[in-house]
Design a protein around this motif. Structure first.
Motif, mmCIF file in Angstrom:
data_model
loop_
_atom_site.group_PDB
_atom_site.id
_atom_site.type_symbol
_atom_site.label_atom_id
_atom_site.label_comp_id
_atom_site.label_asym_id
_atom_site.label_seq_id
_atom_site.Cartn_x
_atom_site.Cartn_y
_atom_site.Cartn_z
ATOM 1 N N ARG A 231 0.805 -1.223 0.000
ATOM 2 C CA ARG A 231 0.000 0.000 0.000
ATOM 3 C C ARG A 231 0.840 1.276 0.000
ATOM 4 N N GLY A 232 2.092 1.178 0.399
ATOM 5 C CA GLY A 232 2.896 2.389 0.491
ATOM 6 C C GLY A 232 2.517 3.257 1.674
ATOM 7 N N ARG A 233 1.890 2.655 2.656
ATOM 8 C CA ARG A 233 1.487 3.350 3.884
ATOM 9 C C ARG A 233 1.959 2.535 5.082
ATOM 10 N N HIS A 234 2.031 3.170 6.243
ATOM 11 C CA HIS A 234 2.422 2.435 7.441
ATOM 12 C C HIS A 234 1.331 1.436 7.838
ATOM 13 N N GLY A 235 1.744 0.395 8.564
ATOM 14 C CA GLY A 235 0.826 -0.690 8.880
ATOM 15 C C GLY A 235 0.046 -0.535 10.168
ATOM 16 N N ILE A 236 0.694 -0.026 11.222
ATOM 17 C CA ILE A 236 0.049 0.000 12.541
ATOM 18 C C ILE A 236 0.482 1.239 13.297
ATOM 19 N N TYR A 237 -0.424 1.709 14.171
ATOM 20 C CA TYR A 237 -0.063 2.839 15.029
ATOM 21 C C TYR A 237 -0.856 2.780 16.327
ATOM 22 N N PHE A 238 -0.224 3.257 17.387
ATOM 23 C CA PHE A 238 -0.876 3.549 18.662
ATOM 24 C C PHE A 238 0.023 4.546 19.371
ATOM 25 N N LEU A 239 -0.475 5.146 20.413
ATOM 26 C CA LEU A 239 0.298 6.143 21.156
ATOM 27 C C LEU A 239 1.185 5.399 22.149
ATOM 28 N N PRO A 240 2.481 5.233 21.864
ATOM 29 C CA PRO A 240 3.327 4.358 22.683
ATOM 30 C C PRO A 240 3.406 4.762 24.147
ATOM 31 N N ALA A 241 3.415 6.075 24.426
ATOM 32 C CA ALA A 241 3.621 6.536 25.803
ATOM 33 C C ALA A 241 2.354 6.487 26.644
ATOM 34 N N SER A 242 1.218 6.113 26.046
ATOM 35 C CA SER A 242 -0.027 6.023 26.806
ATOM 36 C C SER A 242 0.064 4.912 27.837
ATOM 37 N N GLU A 243 -0.376 5.183 29.059
ATOM 38 C CA GLU A 243 -0.314 4.161 30.118
ATOM 39 C C GLU A 243 -1.266 3.006 29.831
ATOM 40 N N ASN A 244 -2.187 3.193 28.863
ATOM 41 C CA ASN A 244 -3.073 2.103 28.457
ATOM 42 C C ASN A 244 -2.549 1.340 27.243
ATOM 43 N N ARG A 245 -1.319 1.657 26.818
ATOM 44 C CA ARG A 245 -0.738 0.969 25.673
ATOM 45 C C ARG A 245 0.600 0.308 26.043
ATOM 46 N N TYR A 246 1.593 1.078 26.507
ATOM 47 C CA TYR A 246 2.874 0.436 26.827
ATOM 48 C C TYR A 246 2.734 -0.544 27.989
ATOM 49 N N SER A 247 1.733 -0.300 28.860
ATOM 50 C CA SER A 247 1.518 -1.207 29.996
ATOM 51 C C SER A 247 1.156 -2.616 29.534
ATOM 52 N N ILE A 248 0.581 -2.720 28.339
ATOM 53 C CA ILE A 248 0.224 -4.039 27.800
ATOM 54 C C ILE A 248 1.469 -4.915 27.668
ATOM 55 N N PHE A 249 2.554 -4.308 27.212
ATOM 56 C CA PHE A 249 3.776 -5.084 26.971
ATOM 57 C C PHE A 249 4.455 -5.459 28.294
ATOM 58 N N LEU A 250 4.335 -4.593 29.306
ATOM 59 C CA LEU A 250 4.818 -4.964 30.639
ATOM 60 C C LEU A 250 4.008 -6.138 31.172
ATOM 61 N N LEU A 251 2.705 -6.074 30.958
ATOM 62 C CA LEU A 251 1.806 -7.121 31.423
ATOM 63 C C LEU A 251 2.102 -8.452 30.748
ATOM 64 N N GLN A 252 2.299 -8.416 29.431
ATOM 65 C CA GLN A 252 2.546 -9.658 28.703
ATOM 66 C C GLN A 252 3.918 -10.249 29.027
ATOM 67 N N GLY A 253 4.884 -9.387 29.372
ATOM 68 C CA GLY A 253 6.191 -9.897 29.776
ATOM 69 C C GLY A 253 6.103 -10.720 31.040
ATOM 70 N N GLY A 254 5.214 -10.289 31.940
ATOM 71 C CA GLY A 254 4.974 -11.053 33.165
ATOM 72 C C GLY A 254 5.806 -10.584 34.341
ATOM 73 N N LYS A 255 5.415 -11.022 35.515
ATOM 74 C CA LYS A 255 6.125 -10.684 36.746
ATOM 75 C C LYS A 255 7.339 -11.588 36.937
ATOM 76 N N GLY A 256 8.119 -11.249 37.937
ATOM 77 C CA GLY A 256 9.262 -12.076 38.278
ATOM 78 C C GLY A 256 10.454 -11.829 37.369
ATOM 79 N N SER A 257 11.463 -12.684 37.488
ATOM 80 C CA SER A 257 12.687 -12.547 36.703
ATOM 81 C C SER A 257 13.217 -13.926 36.368
ATOM 82 N N LYS A 258 14.131 -13.973 35.408
ATOM 83 C CA LYS A 258 14.734 -15.241 35.029
ATOM 84 C C LYS A 258 16.249 -15.143 35.132
ATOM 85 N N HIS A 259 16.884 -16.262 35.393
ATOM 86 C CA HIS A 259 18.338 -16.304 35.525
ATOM 87 C C HIS A 259 18.993 -16.262 34.151
ATOM 88 N N MET A 260 20.065 -15.516 34.064
ATOM 89 C CA MET A 260 20.798 -15.371 32.811
ATOM 90 C C MET A 260 22.065 -16.230 32.837
#
Length: 473
Positions: A231-260
């Motif tokens: 299409r020659g146009r961008h595919g997706i957009y949302f307001l990254p800094a919105s607390e109702n948007r970037y929080s989704i990725f924190l949520l999906q990452g999950g709590k806790g930590s893993k050993h490296m």
């Protein structure tokens, strides 16, 4: 397709007109038996059309404050000051989220002795604005969304609200947003998950399968990359800094930590941030555009500038009267096969504990969650009523442009999570959003960004106030 949304400006002017006339009548400035100026004079004074003025006057008629006399004008009714007026604090967005003005008008028809004065609260500093007005006796009922109520509770302000009984007719998850321990402080009215909203025509013309519940973010990146190339146009957009948007990725990452492998550990939610950064830094699919608010995101989608956005059912009301094909599906997951996780937003109304008109205020609050009011939300908007019976009603009137997957929210219920389940307080999330902006602006690198998040998580767990390290060159 052109897109124009002047709804906030229109509603602000109409709301101002109705509020001024109502206040003048209730305070006796416009006395009983006197007449309001002509419709044309009011239209000129308040910069509204004659049709809009008539709509405002009809609302005042429904509230019993004026009567229209043919060929004479609008007369202030007698005994109008004997009625009870309750002050309802809410954001302007409720005028589109679930047609709050229509609900207020219906309540006034059923309760002619009670007048509801809608007071628009500042969206910036909403919680503090509501607190100040309550402390000064200026609110009887107040609307909260789930993150606002979370902040309200974190600030220790719940004693300002009346405790409520559980309403078993509501989806339990909607009430849980306003529950502290075994006490409920707000009655749910409407709710929504954050979903992926996409242009069906774009996918069809590019011969790309539509998104489904099995998609990962990598699948979305691949599909929108193909769309962008065709299409020659961008595919997706949302307001990254919105607390109702970037929080989704924190949520999906999950709590806790893993050993490296090096013997250290890494927060699981950083994997979610990795994917967020990968997505928005991909200039083939994600425009380098800083929207001032969600309205601009909606405009980009409605005009076909992007093929997909992250949205709520509340946002879909902007498309209710537009003629174009769109649909929704659950958000992608970090990995195929991962349990679905999405952010949930609930809106409810709370009763102010020290309201001098508590009985009338309680009646209004309960009306908004009643079967009749909830069916009005179902029929007149694309939003989801909090009352299960209304949300799952089969009849669908009004000719609204709803997504074909509207009822998808029922199957998604197990995937809903609130901000509080991320593990950070609302103030800490806002601090982190500042760090995100600094990173995206090139002011700090990704390692510093992730260090800041780890510091926030540690200090939040220990109940300390966050104190970022100041680096000196």
């Amino acid at each position: 397709m052109s897109y124009k949304s002047d709804r906030p400006t229109f509603h602000e002017r109409l709301d101002h007109f109705v509020n001024v006339i109502r206040t003048d009548i209730l305070n006796g400035i416009k006395q009983e038996g006197t007449y309001l100026p002509s419709e044309s004079a009011l239209a000129k004074q308040y910069q509204l059309s004659n049709k809009s003025i008539r709509k405002g006057l009809d609302q005042l008629v429904e509230e019993g404050l004026i009567v229209k006399i043919d060929r004479v004008g609008s007369m202030v009714t007698r005994h109008s000051r004997e009625s009870v007026t309750i002050n309802y604090g809410c954001p302007l967005s409720l005028t589109s989220d679930f047609m709050i003005d229509d609900l207020i008008a219906e309540f006034s028809r059923r309760n002619p002795g009670i007048h509801v004065r809608r007071i628009t609260l500042n969206p910036l500093g909403y919680v503090r604005s509501a607190e100040e007005m309550m402390q000064n006796g200026l609110l009887d009922v107040v609307a909260f969304n789930s993150p606002q109520f979370q902040e309200w509770n974190e600030l220790g302000l719940t004693p300002l609200l009346e405790e409520l009984e559980t309403d078993k007719a509501m989806y339990p998850i909607t009430e849980s947003a306003f529950r502290i321990g075994d006490k409920v402080y707000a009655r749910p009215v409407s709710f929504s998950p954050v979903v992926l909203c996409y242009n069906k025509q774009h996918f069809r013309e590019a011969d790309i399968p539509e998104p489904d519940s099995y998609w990962s973010w990598d699948d979305l990146i691949e599909a929108t990359s193909r769309l962008a190339a065709i299409r020659g146009r961008h595919g997706i957009y949302f307001l990254p800094a919105s607390e109702n948007r970037y929080s989704i990725f924190l949520l999906q990452g999950g709590k806790g930590s893993k050993h490296m492998p090096d013997g250290g550990s890494r927060l699981n939610m950083l994997e979610g941030l990795d994917k967020l950064n990968e997505l928005i830094n991909n200039r083939r699919i994600f425009p380098n555009y800083w929207a001032q608010g969600n309205d601009e995101t909606i405009r980009l989608f409605a005009e076909g500038q992007v093929s997909a956005i992250l949205a709520t059912y509340f946002n879909l009301n902007e498309f209710a009267h537009m003629d174009f094909e769109y649909d929704i599906c659950p958000l992608p997951s970090l990995h195929r096969g991962d349990p679905q996780k999405t952010l949930m937003l609930s809106i409810g109304t709370a009763l102010v504990h020290h309201s001098p008109s508590k009985e009338a205020a309680s009646r209004f609050m309960e009306f908004l969650s009643s079967a009749d009011a909830q069916m009005l939300i179902r029929e007149k908007t694309v939003s989801i009523p909090a009352r299960k019976e209304a949300a799952e009603a089969s009849r669908d009137s009004g000719g609204l442009n709803r997504p074909s997957r509207y009822s998808m929210f029922r199957e998604m219920l197990p995937s809903y999570f609130y901000h509080k389940e991320i593990g950070l307080q609302m103030q800490e999330l806002r601090i982190f959003s500042r760090f995100l902006k600094e990173y995206w602006s090139g002011m700090i690198d990704v390692n510093v960004l992730y260090e800041r998040l780890e510091e926030l998580m540690i200090q939040s767990k220990e109940g300390e106030q966050f104190k970022p390290v100041v680096e000196h060159s």
